[in-house]
Structure formats: structure tokens, C-alpha cells
Design a protein around this motif. Structure first.
Motif, short mmCIF file in Angstrom:
data_model
loop_
_atom_site.label_atom_id
_atom_site.label_comp_id
_atom_site.label_asym_id
_atom_site.label_seq_id
_atom_site.Cartn_x
_atom_site.Cartn_y
_atom_site.Cartn_z
N VAL A 537 -49.43 -19.66 43.20
CA VAL A 537 -49.10 -19.47 41.90
C VAL A 537 -48.10 -19.97 41.48
N VAL A 538 -47.78 -20.57 40.32
CA VAL A 538 -46.79 -21.05 39.92
C VAL A 538 -46.50 -20.52 38.36
N PHE A 539 -45.07 -19.92 38.17
CA PHE A 539 -44.66 -19.74 36.81
C PHE A 539 -43.48 -20.40 36.61
N TRP A 540 -43.36 -21.06 35.22
CA TRP A 540 -42.20 -21.80 34.85
C TRP A 540 -41.83 -21.10 33.63
N GLN A 541 -40.70 -20.36 33.35
CA GLN A 541 -40.32 -19.39 32.44
C GLN A 541 -39.89 -20.52 31.08
N ASN A 542 -40.51 -20.39 30.03
CA ASN A 542 -40.49 -21.25 28.86
C ASN A 542 -40.43 -22.77 29.31
N GLY A 543 -41.31 -23.02 30.02
CA GLY A 543 -41.38 -24.28 30.65
C GLY A 543 -42.25 -25.16 29.76
N GLY A 544 -43.53 -24.49 28.97
CA GLY A 544 -44.27 -25.20 28.28
C GLY A 544 -45.80 -24.84 28.64
#
Length: 575
Positions: A537-544
Motif C-alpha cells: 500500500v502506498v499513500f502520497w499526501q496531496n501528491g496527485g
């Protein structure tokens, strides 16, 4: 006169009996306390290793300044103020510690950890200023890899007065160190060990007369974690410079192989004096002490895994049901748009999952209602703590009518269900919850308790895989969900994961986060598709968009897991 003298003798005798007989034990104890001092011998705190025996947290010998409790006088306060300047601590802090301990305690108080050689020399040269002062060997923590896995490992620090009150039955003393965050906090009792000491007799001015006895310390227990140090390092490298988190977990055991959160911090800064420059650099970062892997955020379309499973199990949909996608969905006078404004025409659930078609889920949400949606979400672990053996986990939010009325003082509207169906609105999910949800989908319905502790002193912490519950979703319906996730990779929004040496199933998500213009980017995935082992699982905060920015990171994690340095990548689609 005779009777008067007799009366005085009776009073004197009674007083002597009271002091020498009735209060004997009290004064004996005070006498012992006044002549007894205990020089502590610090135990080695347990070391922390990865799953392969590689050191993550070690110990080193350091020196600390300790002061034996004495009666506080104006003269003492002047001496403390003089020494405090050299030690670079507030005099009131030392006085407060002395007051808390009381003048009769035989235990010295640690007032300054990890002093340097210049400070030691100064104190030895000026030891007559404050005879109650002593310098002793102590144990300090050291993180050889600095910031690696800092949110998992945590750090230790000096115990607070509130903690002393809460832990009054556990033999902590003023100045002791205690686990503050991470594994150091979760397994404090296991790691700390038992302090030993030299029990010595001193004269009236504190000079040693003789050693009464010595009690050796008991070393703390070593921990082996489920984390793979090299994998953890690679995942952190991929997240560097981002506000992001990632979790790699074994879908069959719940063992967390890597859990990264960026930005992070170097725990070593807490074991010596932090310079103003160091603290200034930390302050420039965006919440470096926040473990984003166990904090909750709007999930976006990864939540469609839940909505799809619920619709199938409730017989609201089958793999053959067709939905017409025209790019929008109307509820009365309100229009809810799809991420693709042109629509996809007639589609089934497989295409709805692959292309992440919002309007299909809008339609299903009104058919199932928020109560059923919440029931299945909770079943998958959304809105419920995972129970991971780390402190600070949030349970996220899975709303319903009662929740909205409680926190917003407003009724639930059909539009709220529409938003919830695609993971928007009030729903909040942590990356770790997303990993548990994905693992349950992959492994056939077992909702596992994730864990980072593997063994204590090389003895397995638990022999049993902890199954929290089983999904009330049939194998047939789960297989349809899994096929939709595989289709997202083969021809949909997760195509960044297509050309790898292993077949991956995935669901991407792009979650709106007003007032920020950029969405949160998500991807949840597992592999191999036919015989699942890992969830990533990968989460990028306000990344697009998740397919554009999160999926490529997951791809590189799989490349590391399967040692394929030249995996080819196709251009990704939105969502």
C-alpha cells in the motif's frame, strides 16, 4: 512538690516510651535512610533487531550527573544555580526533582544525561561545591541507521511526573528513562530490565564508609521485529522528499515487513542535547513525528473494494449486471460527476473496478444505503483500529446517520451515501487499515491483526496467526473483486504495475482534500495474483492521482521484492 515531681516523671517516661518503643520502627527507618545510599547500576536495555537479526537499536555507555536528595536550603539553591549554568539546565528543574524525591530518599536523581568529557572534568575539579553530586556510568540508546524505521522504533526519554504517578507501582524514579513512542513505548516493560545497585553506608557528610551489598542488574529482553531492514530502507528511499507512507505486509500472517512514513526524524537527537540548528531543521519539516502509516486520510477509490464486495454479497449486483456510464449521476437537482466527464457507456463491475467508474458506485450506494455500507466497511477493518502493536493508531472514520448528527448536527442525505461509496466525504482510512483490507481480500476473507513483533529473546512472541474476524463475503464474490483488481492492472488505472515478473492485482485512488488542489494519491495491491503473499500500500499526501504517483512507487517495491531491476512500465491512466 512530691506529686508534682511524680507527675513530671510520668510525662517524661510516657514521652520516652512513645519515642523509643512506639515510634521505634519509624525512627529506625529514618536513620537507615540517612546513612544509606544506593549507587544505581543501569541494566542494558534490550536490543531491537530486524527479522534477520540485523541491529536496529543498540546501546552505548555514557555518563550522567546524579544528585543525592538533600534538604533544600538557600545555600543549596545557590550551588545548584552555579552548576546548572555549566550543565546547561534550568536550576528550577533540579530543585523540582529534589522536592519530588524528598530529602530522605537513598536513590540519586539523574539531572543530566550523556555529559561530555569537559563537563566531567569540571565537575570533578569542583566536586566540593556540592558533595551530594556524583557521576555514574549509564546506558544510552543509539540508532546506527539514524532515521531508518524511526516511527516504528520510537525513542526513549526522561520520565515525566505524570508518568511517575501513572506508573507508581513499577519502581520508576525521578530522572529514569522510559519508552516514549513506537516499539520503545509498546514494549517498555519487556525492554527496560531491572536496575541494580551498590548499597553503601556513608557518614554525616556523605563520605563512603563501607559497601553493604551489591545487587546486579537484570538485562532487558531483546526483540526481533517482523521488519526486513533492507526492504525498509528501500521503501524509505522511494518515499524520500514526500509527505507519504507505505506498508508492505504478509497477507497470510499479518507480519509487517516494512512500514515507512515521511518525513521522519533521527531518534539519536533525543539522547543528547539538541542544538538550536538541529531543532530549527526539524521545525522546517511537515510533522516529522507523525506516523502517517497509522494516521487516517480520505481514501478515495480504494474504498470501492468495500462497495463492490457489499453490492455483490447483497445481491445488488453480479458480474454480469450492466451499468450505463454517461459521466454524471443526478439525484434530484444535484449532479454528481464522474472523474471521466464523457463516461464509458455500458459497463460491468469488472470495468467499473478497472477504470474506477464513479457513477456505478453512486447507483449502488442508493440501493444499499449507508448502514449496510458501514457494516461491510467495519467488517473489512475500516473505522476500526487494527490492533497493531504500536502506540498512536487512529481508528479513522466510517460515518452513518448517527455519526453525522453527533458531529455535524445534520441529517444524512442521499448525497452523503453517494460520496461515501467512492471513499469521499467523511470517510477516513489509514494506510495500515488499507493494507488489512487488501490482505483480507487477497487471502480469502481473513481479517488479520497486523504486527511488528516477531520474537522476544528469539522465542516467538506468538505461535498463532491472529484472525480478528472473517469476511461474510463468499469466495465467489471475493474472486470477482480480485478479478476487478487484476483488470485495473492489465487494462485500467493501475497499469504502472503491469510489466513485472509477478502478476499484481491493485486498486488506485485519488482522494479530494479541500482546500488543497492536489488529491491524495493511493494504491492498494497484492501479489502474486493467484497465490497471494504480499500486500503493498502506498499513500502520497496531496501528491496527485494514485495511478500516476502512488502506483509507480508500489511497482518499484515489487521490483525490489522480486529482484527485477529492469521492469518495463507503460504510461498510467488517471485515478
Amino acid at each position: 512538690l512530691f506529686f508534682f515531681c511524680l507527675f513530671l516523671l510520668i510525662i517524661l517516661g510516657t514521652r520516652l516510651w512513645y519515642l523509643q518503643v512506639y515510634k521505634y520502627d519509624h525512627f529506625k527507618q529514618r536513620s537507615e535512610e540517612n546513612r544509606l545510599r544506593i549507587i544505581p547500576i543501569s541494566p542494558n536495555r534490550g536490543l531491537i533487531f530486524d527479522r534477520n537479526g540485523k541491529v536496529l537499536v543498540d546501546n552505548r555507555t555514557s555518563y550522567s550527573v546524579l544528585i543525592y536528595p538533600v534538604k533544600i536550603t538557600p545555600e543549596l539553591e545557590k550551588k545548584v544555580e552555579l552548576l546548572s549554568k555549566k550543565l546547561e539546565i534550568e536550576p528550577k528543574v533540579v530543585i523540582q526533582k529534589l522536592k519530588y524525591a524528598g530529602p530522605n530518599s537513598p536513590y540519586p536523581i539523574d539531572i543530566k544525561h550523556d555529559i561530555d568529557q569537559d563537563t566531567i572534568s569540571y565537575l570533578l575539579e569542583n566536586r566540593l561545591i556540592l558533595p551530594a553530586l556524583t557521576i555514574e556510568h549509564t546506558i544510552s540508546r543509539v540508532h546506527p541507521e539514524k532515521s531508518l524505521a524511526s516511527h516504528i522504533l520510537g525513542y526513549t526519554g526522561e520520565i515525566t511526573y505524570d508518568e511517575l504517578k501513572d506508573l507508581k507501582d513499577k519502581d520508576y524514579k525521578v530522572g529514569n528513562n522510559i519508552g516514549k513512542t513506537g516499539i520503545e513505548k509498546s514494549f517498555e516493560d519487556t525492554l527496560r530490565g531491572v536496575e541494580g545497585g551498590h548499597f553503601i553506608e556513608v557518614d554525616s557528610i556523605g563520605r563512603k564508609m563501607r559497601t553493604l551489598k551489591t545487587e546486579l542488574p537484570t538485562q532487558g529482553n531483546n526483540l526481533h521485529l517482523t521488519i526486513d531492514k533492507d526492504l525498509q530502507r528501500r521503501v524509505e528511499e522511494l518515499l524520500e522528499g514526500k509527505k507519504a507512507a507505505a506498508v508492505v505486509m504478509d497477507v497470510n500472517t499479518g507480519e509487517i515487513l516494512a512500514m515507512a512514513s515521511k518525513p521522519d526524524f533521527d531518534p539519536n537527537i533525543f539522547y543528547s542535547r539538541i542544538s538550536s540548528k538541529q531543532w530549527g531543521e526539524i521545525q522546517k519539516l511537515d510533522n516529522p513525528f507523525l506516523n502517517r502509516a497509522i494516521s487516517s486520510y480520505t481514501p478515495g477509490s480504494i474504498f470501492k473494494i468495500v462497495t463492490t464486495a457489499a453490492a455483490l454479497q447483497m445481491n445488488l449486483a453480479t458480474e454480469y449486471r450492466q451499468f450505463y456510464s454517461k459521466g454524471y449521476f443526478n439525484i434530484g437537482k444535484y449532479r454528481f460527476g464522474d472523474w471521466n466527464p464523457y463516461g464509458f457507456g455500458w459497463v460491468n463491475l469488472d470495468k467499473a473496478m478497472a477504470y474506477s467508474i464513479d457513477t456505478v458506485y453512486y447507483e449502488l450506494s442508493l440501493e444499499m444505503g449507508i448502514n449496510e455500507m458501514k457494516k461491510y466497511a467495519n467488517m473489512f477493518g475500516i473505522g476500526v483500529k487494527t490492533g497493531v502493536d504500536l502506540p498512536g493508531e487512529t481508528k479513522g472514520i466510517m460515518p452513518d446517520h448517527a455519526w453525522k448528527m453527533k458531529y455535524w448536527k445534520m441529517p444524512w442525505f442521499p448525497g452523503d451515501s453517494v460520496n461515501s461509496s467512492i471513499g469521499q466525504g467523511f470517510i477516513h482510512v489509514s494506510p495500515l487499515q488499507a493494507a488489512v483490507m487488501t490482505a483480507a481480500t487477497a487471502n480469502g476473507g481473513k481479517v488479520l491483526k497486523p504486527r511488528v513483533l516477531k520474537s522476544i529473546n528469539s522465542k516467538a512472541a506468538t505461535d498463532k496467526i491472529q484472525i480478528l474476524r472473517r469476511l461474510k463475503v463468499s469466495k465467489h464474490n471475493l474472486d470477482i473483486v480480485k478479478k476487478g483488481m487484476r483488470s485495473a492492472v492489465t487494462y485500467g488505472t493501475g497499469s504502472a504495475l503491469k510489466r513485472l515478473p509477478v502478476e499484481v492485482a491493485a486498486k488506485t485512488g485519488s482522494a479530494e482534500d479541500p482546500p488543497n488542489k492536489k488529491t491524495h494519491g493511493w494504491v492498494v495491491s497484492y501479489a502474486p495474483y493467484t497465490n497471494p503473499k504480499y500486500t503493498v500500500v502506498v499513500f502520497w499526501q496531496n501528491g496527485g492521482h494514485g495511478g500516476d504517483i502512488a502506483a509507480p512507487i508500489a511497482r518499484d517495491i515489487y521490483k525490489y521484492l522480486y529482484k527485477d531491476p529492469i521492469a518495463k512500465v507503460e504510461p498510467t491512466k488517471k485515478k
